[in-house]
Scaffold this active site. Structure first.
Site, short mmCIF file in Angstrom:
data_model
loop_
_atom_site.label_atom_id
_atom_site.label_comp_id
_atom_site.label_asym_id
_atom_site.label_seq_id
_atom_site.Cartn_x
_atom_site.Cartn_y
_atom_site.Cartn_z
NE ARG A 121 -7.59 4.34 5.15
CZ ARG A 121 -7.08 5.47 5.64
NH1 ARG A 121 -7.54 5.97 6.77
NH2 ARG A 121 -6.13 6.10 4.99
NE ARG B 179 -1.80 11.53 7.69
CZ ARG B 179 -1.65 12.85 7.81
NH1 ARG B 179 -2.70 13.56 8.10
NH2 ARG B 179 -0.50 13.42 7.62
NE ARG C 64 0.10 10.34 10.19
CZ ARG C 64 -0.27 9.30 9.45
NH1 ARG C 64 -1.41 8.73 9.69
NH2 ARG C 64 0.49 8.88 8.48
CG ASP D 17 3.18 1.47 9.53
OD1 ASP D 17 3.37 1.73 8.33
OD2 ASP D 17 2.84 2.32 10.37
CE LYS E 128 -1.76 1.57 4.03
NZ LYS E 128 -1.54 2.98 4.36
CG ASN E 129 2.23 2.72 3.50
OD1 ASN E 129 1.08 3.02 3.18
ND2 ASN E 129 2.59 2.52 4.75
CG ASP F 21 6.03 20.82 9.85
OD1 ASP F 21 5.43 19.73 9.95
OD2 ASP F 21 7.11 21.06 10.40
CB CYS G 70 -5.27 10.40 11.30
SG CYS G 70 -3.77 9.61 11.81
C1 EPZ Z 1 4.11 7.05 6.37
O1 EPZ Z 1 3.30 8.07 6.92
C2 EPZ Z 1 3.21 5.83 6.23
N1 EPZ Z 1 2.11 6.13 5.31
C3 EPZ Z 1 2.67 5.44 7.61
O2 EPZ Z 1 1.92 4.25 7.44
C4 EPZ Z 1 3.85 5.13 8.53
O3 EPZ Z 1 3.38 4.82 9.81
C5 EPZ Z 1 4.76 6.37 8.59
O4 EPZ Z 1 5.19 6.74 7.26
C6 EPZ Z 1 6.02 6.13 9.43
O5 EPZ Z 1 6.72 5.04 8.90
C7 EPZ Z 1 2.36 6.12 3.98
O6 EPZ Z 1 3.47 5.86 3.54
C8 EPZ Z 1 1.20 6.41 3.08
P1 EPZ Z 1 6.02 10.48 8.46
P2 EPZ Z 1 3.84 9.60 6.95
O7 EPZ Z 1 5.89 11.73 7.65
O8 EPZ Z 1 4.73 9.83 5.80
C9 EPZ Z 1 6.19 13.87 11.75
C10 EPZ Z 1 0.08 2.86 7.72
O9 EPZ Z 1 -0.35 2.29 8.71
N2 EPZ Z 1 6.07 14.82 10.63
O10 EPZ Z 1 7.17 9.57 8.21
O11 EPZ Z 1 2.65 10.48 7.12
C11 EPZ Z 1 4.92 13.04 11.96
O12 EPZ Z 1 3.99 13.74 12.76
C12 EPZ Z 1 0.51 4.30 7.78
O13 EPZ Z 1 0.22 2.30 6.58
C13 EPZ Z 1 6.13 16.19 10.89
O14 EPZ Z 1 6.27 16.62 12.03
O15 EPZ Z 1 4.68 9.62 8.27
C14 EPZ Z 1 5.45 11.79 12.62
O16 EPZ Z 1 5.57 12.02 14.01
C15 EPZ Z 1 0.22 4.89 9.15
N3 EPZ Z 1 6.04 17.05 9.83
C16 EPZ Z 1 6.85 11.63 12.02
O17 EPZ Z 1 7.19 12.89 11.44
C17 EPZ Z 1 5.89 16.63 8.54
O18 EPZ Z 1 5.83 17.47 7.61
C18 EPZ Z 1 6.94 10.58 10.92
O19 EPZ Z 1 5.90 10.86 10.00
C19 EPZ Z 1 5.82 15.23 8.30
C20 EPZ Z 1 5.93 14.34 9.36
#
Ligand code: EPZ
Length: 416
Positions: free
Chosen positions: A396, A92, A121, A304, A22-23, A124, A116
């Site tokens: 999903r 998202r 999430r 995950d 999916k990802n 920025d 979410c």
């Molecule tokens: C991806 O989400 C995955 N989704 C998530 O999988 C996964 O849990 C996550 O990466 C971490 O591995 C997809 O790939 C579609 P991040 P993402 O940006 O990219 C903070 C699932 O179950 N952050 O790596 O949204 C954020 O709040 C889903 O399949 C900022 O602060 O995660 C988090 O604490 C759930 N500012 C950390 O970074 C930003 O601009 C990591 O988030 C972006 C992120």
């Protein structure tokens, strides 16, 4: 609201085919916006989120002709550069159209994804990176408005490792003028799969899979055919379910090199694991041993898979600490596990799980995608019937999960 009813106590046995990730599928589908040529994606999983992303791209004007397990996209008639709130709020990952839209059309209007269940999430870092590449960005009425004549290469440092942040900026940089360097970039295998697809389209990218990715922009990208990589989280979920139920299963069409920390943890819990080509075999006799888990960006233990290991630890021999360092609220499955008899204490981002001899089936509620998977595993183990509500979360991210589990001998059925 659909539910799943599970009669627990049956060891999982047999073979299961792992679907496309999916990802990896979600960002790679957005790459179709980067070219006017045909992008053919195969091994696409049949998931709700893939359907939502397809609809989002189609309402932008991307042609998306589906066949079994594949879609051919064509972005030669994209005439709407907007991702509306009602689509972004349910998925998202829609934020991943932002980079490609600004890079190819110089204009994008993308709804800010709400928070979410697992955390606020923010996006920025996506916005900061595009601004560094010269995009003018205004946030108005809950939308990100981005404009750029042509993005320019830049050196971008991620304060926090962000998977979709890395993916969005890698796609934007592919058509920018000059060289972009992403520092402290995400190293997830799905980032590498996206880079492989972009290179097949003519992009010049090196360093993907490490924390420094260098992209040299080109004028145009052309079409390609790309096979989506196997889903490492679906793989891990089935392996944990087999370990928790004391079963013996073989995963087909998967990869072991993208799951190393998970396989190590399962071996530590007492599972016998054999890897051969694109199959992983797991055998578990007796009760698993409790294993400590601490989530962190790849190649460390994946967030995950945290909830699934929590379920394993609930019935394991001993106590374990589960530390969640990525998201601020990813323990919602704890309350539900307690309803099944689990002994878990939570202190901030740390849970202590004391293994119990057995759990009792009950009615529980899914709160997010991986929490749902955790409850399915707990239901497979608990004595008696477990009914899981709100399983739209599960649909999903897991392709036909109850039919795959039934093939492995589970007593599981969907109730309307
Ligand atoms: C991806 O989400 C995955 N989704 C998530 O999988 C996964 O849990 C996550 O990466 C971490 O591995 C997809 O790939 C579609 P991040 P993402 O940006 O990219 C903070 C699932 O179950 N952050 O790596 O949204 C954020 O709040 C889903 O399949 C900022 O602060 O995660 C988090 O604490 C759930 N500012 C950390 O970074 C930003 O601009 C990591 O988030 C972006 C992120």
């Amino acid at each position: 609201m659909q539910k799943l009813a599970i009669q627990g106590g049956i060891p999982l046995r047999g073979e299961v085919r792992i679907s496309g990730a999916k990802n990896a599928a979600l960002p790679i589908m957005c790459a179709s916006l980067l070219t006017a040529d045909a992008l053919r994606l195969t091994n696409l999983p049949d998931l709700h989120d893939v359907g939502t992303m397809r609809k989002l791209l189609q309402q932008m004007g991307v042609a998306a002709d589906a066949a079994t397990g594949e879609i051919t996209f064509r972005g030669d008639k994209v005439d709407n550069w907007e991702a509306p709130y009602d689509m972004v709020k349910t998925m998202r990952a829609a934020i991943l159209v932002l980079g490609p839209l600004v890079a190819r059309f110089g204009d994008a209007k993308v709804s800010l994804p709400g928070g979410c269940a697992i955390g606020s999430r923010p996006v920025d870092l996506h916005i900061k990176g595009l601004q560094a590449m010269g995009a003018e960005i205004a946030i108005e009425h809950g939308y990100i408005h981005a404009k750029a004549k042509r993005l320019k290469g830049a050196r971008i440092f991620f304060d926090i490792v962000s998977v979709t942040g890395t993916e969005n900026l890698m796609m934007a940089a592919a058509l920018a003028d000059g060289v972009t360097v992403l520092e402290n970039a995400a190293r997830e295998p799905e980032v590498v799969d996206l880079a492989n697809c972009l290179r097949a389209m003519g992009a010049r990218i090196t360093g993907d899979g490490t924390d420094t990715i260098t992209i040299t922009g080109v004028e145009k990208l052309h079409g390609a055919t790309h096979r989506i990589m196997p889903d490492r989280i679906e793989s891990g979920t089935f392996l944990v379910a087999a370990a928790a139920t004391g079963g013996s299963i073989t995963l087909r069409e998967t990869r072991a090199d993208i799951l190393e920390t998970v396989l190590e943890k399962l071996a530590e819990a007492g599972a016998q694991i054999k890897v051969a080509g694109d199959t992983i075999h797991l055998e578990m006799s007796g009760r698993p041993k409790a294993v400590n888990v601490r989530t962190a960006p790849h190649p460390a233990f994946p967030t995950d898979m945290q909830a699934q290991f929590m379920a394993l630890n609930c019935i394991a021999d001993g106590s374990a600490m589960v530390v969640e360092t990525i998201f601020e609220n990813r323990f919602m499955h704890v309350q539900e596990l307690r309803r099944l008899g689990a002994q878990i204490d939570v202190e901030g981002n740390t849970s202590v799980v004391r293994g119990v001899g057995h759990m009792e089936g009950a009615t529980v509620m899914a709160t997010d995608l991986r929490a749902s998977a955790c409850l399915v595993i707990a239901g497979l183990v608990a004595q008696g019937e477990t009914v899981i509500d709100r399983i739209y979360h599960l649909d999903r991210g897991y392709e036909h999960i109850e039919s795959k589990l039934s093939q492995l001998g589970a007593n599981i059925r969907r109730i309307k």
